[in-house]
Enzyme design. Structure first.
Site, PDB file in Angstrom:
ATOM      1  N   GLU A 291       0.810  -1.229   0.000  1.00  0.00           N
ATOM      2  CA  GLU A 291       0.000   0.000   0.000  1.00  0.00           C
ATOM      3  C   GLU A 291       0.839   1.273   0.000  1.00  0.00           C
ATOM      4  O   GLU A 291       0.808   2.038   0.966  1.00  0.00           O
ATOM      5  CB  GLU A 291      -0.860   0.035   1.266  1.00  0.00           C
ATOM      6  CG  GLU A 291      -1.863  -1.062   1.365  1.00  0.00           C
ATOM      7  CD  GLU A 291      -2.596  -1.053   2.701  1.00  0.00           C
ATOM      8  OE1 GLU A 291      -3.783  -1.386   2.693  1.00  0.00           O
ATOM      9  OE2 GLU A 291      -1.987  -0.717   3.733  1.00  0.00           O
ATOM     10  N   PRO A 292       1.576   1.537  -1.058  1.00  0.00           N
ATOM     11  CA  PRO A 292       2.354   2.779  -1.079  1.00  0.00           C
ATOM     12  C   PRO A 292       1.462   4.002  -1.255  1.00  0.00           C
ATOM     13  O   PRO A 292       0.506   3.971  -2.025  1.00  0.00           O
ATOM     14  CB  PRO A 292       3.267   2.595  -2.294  1.00  0.00           C
ATOM     15  CG  PRO A 292       2.513   1.661  -3.193  1.00  0.00           C
ATOM     16  CD  PRO A 292       1.732   0.749  -2.293  1.00  0.00           C
ATOM     17  N   ARG A 331       3.101  20.250   7.156  1.00  0.00           N
ATOM     18  CA  ARG A 331       4.081  19.247   7.585  1.00  0.00           C
ATOM     19  C   ARG A 331       5.267  19.862   8.331  1.00  0.00           C
ATOM     20  O   ARG A 331       5.882  19.207   9.156  1.00  0.00           O
ATOM     21  CB  ARG A 331       4.556  18.379   6.407  1.00  0.00           C
ATOM     22  CG  ARG A 331       3.437  17.460   5.886  1.00  0.00           C
ATOM     23  CD  ARG A 331       3.955  16.456   4.864  1.00  0.00           C
ATOM     24  NE  ARG A 331       4.790  15.437   5.455  1.00  0.00           N
ATOM     25  CZ  ARG A 331       6.103  15.349   5.304  1.00  0.00           C
ATOM     26  NH1 ARG A 331       6.749  16.210   4.564  1.00  0.00           N
ATOM     27  NH2 ARG A 331       6.775  14.387   5.894  1.00  0.00           N
ATOM     28  N   CYS A 362      -1.545  33.771  10.890  1.00  0.00           N
ATOM     29  CA  CYS A 362      -1.271  34.447  12.147  1.00  0.00           C
ATOM     30  C   CYS A 362      -0.851  33.422  13.187  1.00  0.00           C
ATOM     31  O   CYS A 362      -1.629  33.037  14.067  1.00  0.00           O
ATOM     32  CB  CYS A 362      -2.503  35.205  12.597  1.00  0.00           C
ATOM     33  SG  CYS A 362      -2.843  36.542  11.461  1.00  0.00           S
ATOM     34  N   TYR A 391       0.596  14.254   1.328  1.00  0.00           N
ATOM     35  CA  TYR A 391       0.299  14.807   2.649  1.00  0.00           C
ATOM     36  C   TYR A 391       0.435  16.332   2.698  1.00  0.00           C
ATOM     37  O   TYR A 391       0.837  16.894   3.711  1.00  0.00           O
ATOM     38  CB  TYR A 391       1.161  14.138   3.729  1.00  0.00           C
ATOM     39  CG  TYR A 391       1.010  12.627   3.728  1.00  0.00           C
ATOM     40  CD1 TYR A 391      -0.194  12.046   4.116  1.00  0.00           C
ATOM     41  CD2 TYR A 391       2.028  11.791   3.289  1.00  0.00           C
ATOM     42  CE1 TYR A 391      -0.372  10.670   4.084  1.00  0.00           C
ATOM     43  CE2 TYR A 391       1.864  10.412   3.254  1.00  0.00           C
ATOM     44  CZ  TYR A 391       0.661   9.860   3.647  1.00  0.00           C
ATOM     45  OH  TYR A 391       0.490   8.503   3.615  1.00  0.00           O
TER      46      TYR A 391
HETATM   47  C1  PLP Z   1      -0.737   5.770   5.605  1.00  0.00           C
HETATM   48  C2  PLP Z   1      -0.913   4.342   5.268  1.00  0.00           C
HETATM   49  C3  PLP Z   1      -0.297   3.816   4.126  1.00  0.00           C
HETATM   50  C4  PLP Z   1       0.611   4.609   3.234  1.00  0.00           C
HETATM   51  O1  PLP Z   1       1.744   5.036   3.871  1.00  0.00           O
HETATM   52  P1  PLP Z   1       2.876   5.803   3.020  1.00  0.00           P
HETATM   53  O2  PLP Z   1       3.909   6.117   4.036  1.00  0.00           O
HETATM   54  O3  PLP Z   1       2.259   7.017   2.448  1.00  0.00           O
HETATM   55  O4  PLP Z   1       3.359   4.855   1.972  1.00  0.00           O
HETATM   56  C5  PLP Z   1      -0.537   2.493   3.830  1.00  0.00           C
HETATM   57  N1  PLP Z   1      -1.347   1.728   4.603  1.00  0.00           N
HETATM   58  C6  PLP Z   1      -1.948   2.217   5.704  1.00  0.00           C
HETATM   59  C7  PLP Z   1      -2.826   1.353   6.486  1.00  0.00           C
HETATM   60  C8  PLP Z   1      -1.754   3.530   6.069  1.00  0.00           C
HETATM   61  O5  PLP Z   1      -2.345   3.996   7.168  1.00  0.00           O
END
Ligand code: PLP
Length: 432
Positions: A291-292, A331, A362, A391
């Site tokens: 899950e990138p 960030r 402000c 982000y």
């Molecule tokens: C945030 C998140 C991601 C992605 O993380 P990255 O650091 O953006 O790659 C993948 N899986 C889950 C469950 C997350 O909460």
């Protein structure tokens, strides 16, 4: 030299992204402006998919974590690249569905999904719901029963590996609000409960160990722990877990000096651990999901600002004030995140100054970067902050009633708006 291949300096000496002159973009669409490069985003998707296919004989799925940057067009791009999509709220799910993202490839995460969110996900046939806790498991089973459905689920597991950016620790008891702990037996208890529930079907297990991680070892260790857990599940319950979701968290280049691991290297090393551990423990190799988020869009987006004033405080610092700030990029105020900055219309000139780029809110902490090298700038110059694709827009706010910027997608020298700039009317739209 640049943080992304989509960036270059053109014949005018201006910063270009995806073949578009950033100074022209700023002129045409106004600032602050988010700019994304489509080709590089698509290339990242393809590189991940190829890498997972190479390493797991095609038995894998790459899921874009849409919280990094969610909008209709981003969902459409992911759909057209055959990616899965990870959503963490009803709003992200709604966005995906409105973009006609195939529901069966949507993965719904979150540590505190509401009843309404779960009903919404079930009604729309979301592919997998990643269950975080027992309260949710019970609620989901009941809701699925009411809708006459079976919810396909995975469990979020805390593998006991706490990865920080440049180091990781393995702790006995990790302190995290996400998921089921392994070492207390909580995770196994959930598996056994799911087994006897009529309206949930356990498809897999999931872990996600952190974000912007530059080392491969924590991923290898997490993979090993998860496969061992799959073997234990089989032993204790007879259930064969068919899907293993190893989460995201891969590091990106914020600075030119950052050296993230290449996808192929990461995937190859983790695949070896998965394959070897499965063999050793006699379990079938599960389908591997990753899950990138950040590493799909992070380095492929930039933010353009116009310099308002430059305040030189002798012997202390020089503030370069820009027309955005913590509202479009929180960030720095949250994590003191490092970014590379440059003057887009003087990109060929040397960075001779050390400045602090300040936002317009402000709030004294509203800074984009402190003590950063920059060309000598004056009012009206365009400052680009690089690697803001992830982000930034997704964390933007309307603090000080500042409208959120527009976002444009560029592709081979052509730009198109994918998110309109908010107007003052948008700001008061919900006011009564
Ligand atoms: C945030 C998140 C991601 C992605 O993380 P990255 O650091 O953006 O790659 C993948 N899986 C889950 C469950 C997350 O909460």
């Amino acid at each position: 030299m640049f943080v992304s291949d989509c960036l270059s300096i053109n014949e005018k000496g201006n910063l270009a992204i995806g073949g578009c002159d950033t100074v022209e973009l700023a002129k045409e669409y106004g600032t602050p402006l988010y700019v994304f490069d489509e080709n590089q985003i698509r290339k990242n998707c393809r590189d991940y998919i190829k890498s997972i296919e190479d390493n797991y004989n095609g038995n894998g799925l790459v899921i874009y974590a849409s919280k990094a940057f969610s909008c209709l067009e981003m969902c459409r791009i992911c759909a057209s690249e055959n990616m899965g999509l990870d959503v963490v709220s009803g709003g992200e799910l709604y966005t995906a569905l409105k973009a006609d993202f195939p529901a069966e490839k949507i993965f719904f995460h979150g540590n505190n999904k509401t009843k309404q969110e779960l009903e919404f996900a079930l009604a729309n046939g979301v592919g997998r719901i990643i269950v975080d806790n027992l309260t949710e498991l019970e609620m989901l089973n009941n809701l699925a029963n009411e809708q006459g459905k079976t919810a396909k689920i995975m469990f979020r597991i805390k593998p006991g590996i706490d990865a920080h950016t440049h180091s990781f620790i393995r702790t006995g008891q990790i302190d995290s609000k996400f998921g089921f702990a392994l070492e207390t037996g909580e995770a196994m208890e959930a598996i056994k409960l799911a087994k006897i529930m009529k309206n949930v079907e356990l498809c897999g297990v999931h872990c996600h160990i952190g974000s912007n991680i530059f080392e491969v070892e924590p991923f290898e260790l997490a993979a090993k722990v998860m496969v061992e857990f799959i073997a234990k599940i089989k032993q204790e319950t007879g259930i064969e877990i068919k899907e293993l979701n190893l989460g995201g968290g891969f590091g990106i280049k914020y600075l030119s000096s950052d050296e993230p691991v290449a996808y192929g290297d990461y995937m190859g090393r983790v695949a070896k651990v998965v394959n070897d551990t499965c063999k050793k423990l006699s379990v079938a190799i599960p389908k591997i999901l990753i899950e990138p988020g950040r590493s799909i869009v992070g380095s492929e987006g930039i933010t353009l600002y116009t310099v308002g004033n430059v305040k030189e405080i002798p012997d202390i610092r020089t503030y370069v004030a820009v027309d955005g700030g913590m509202t479009d990029n929180p960030r720095y105020i949250m994590y003191q995140s490092k970014y590379e900055i440059m003057c887009a219309n003087k990109a060929n000139e040397p960075k001779t100054k050390v400045v602090t780029v300040a936002g317009k809110c402000c709030e004294s902490g509203d800074l984009i970067q402190e003590d950063a090298k920059l060309q000598e700038v004056e009012s009206g110059d365009i400052v680009a902050v690089l690697s803001t694709g992830a982000y930034n827009y997704s964390m933007a706010s309307n603090y000080n009633r500042i409208p959120r910027p527009a976002a444009v997608m560029v592709n081979n020298g052509k730009a198109r708006v994918i998110i309109n700039r908010e107007t003052y009317d948008d700001i008061i739209t919900n006011d009564v």
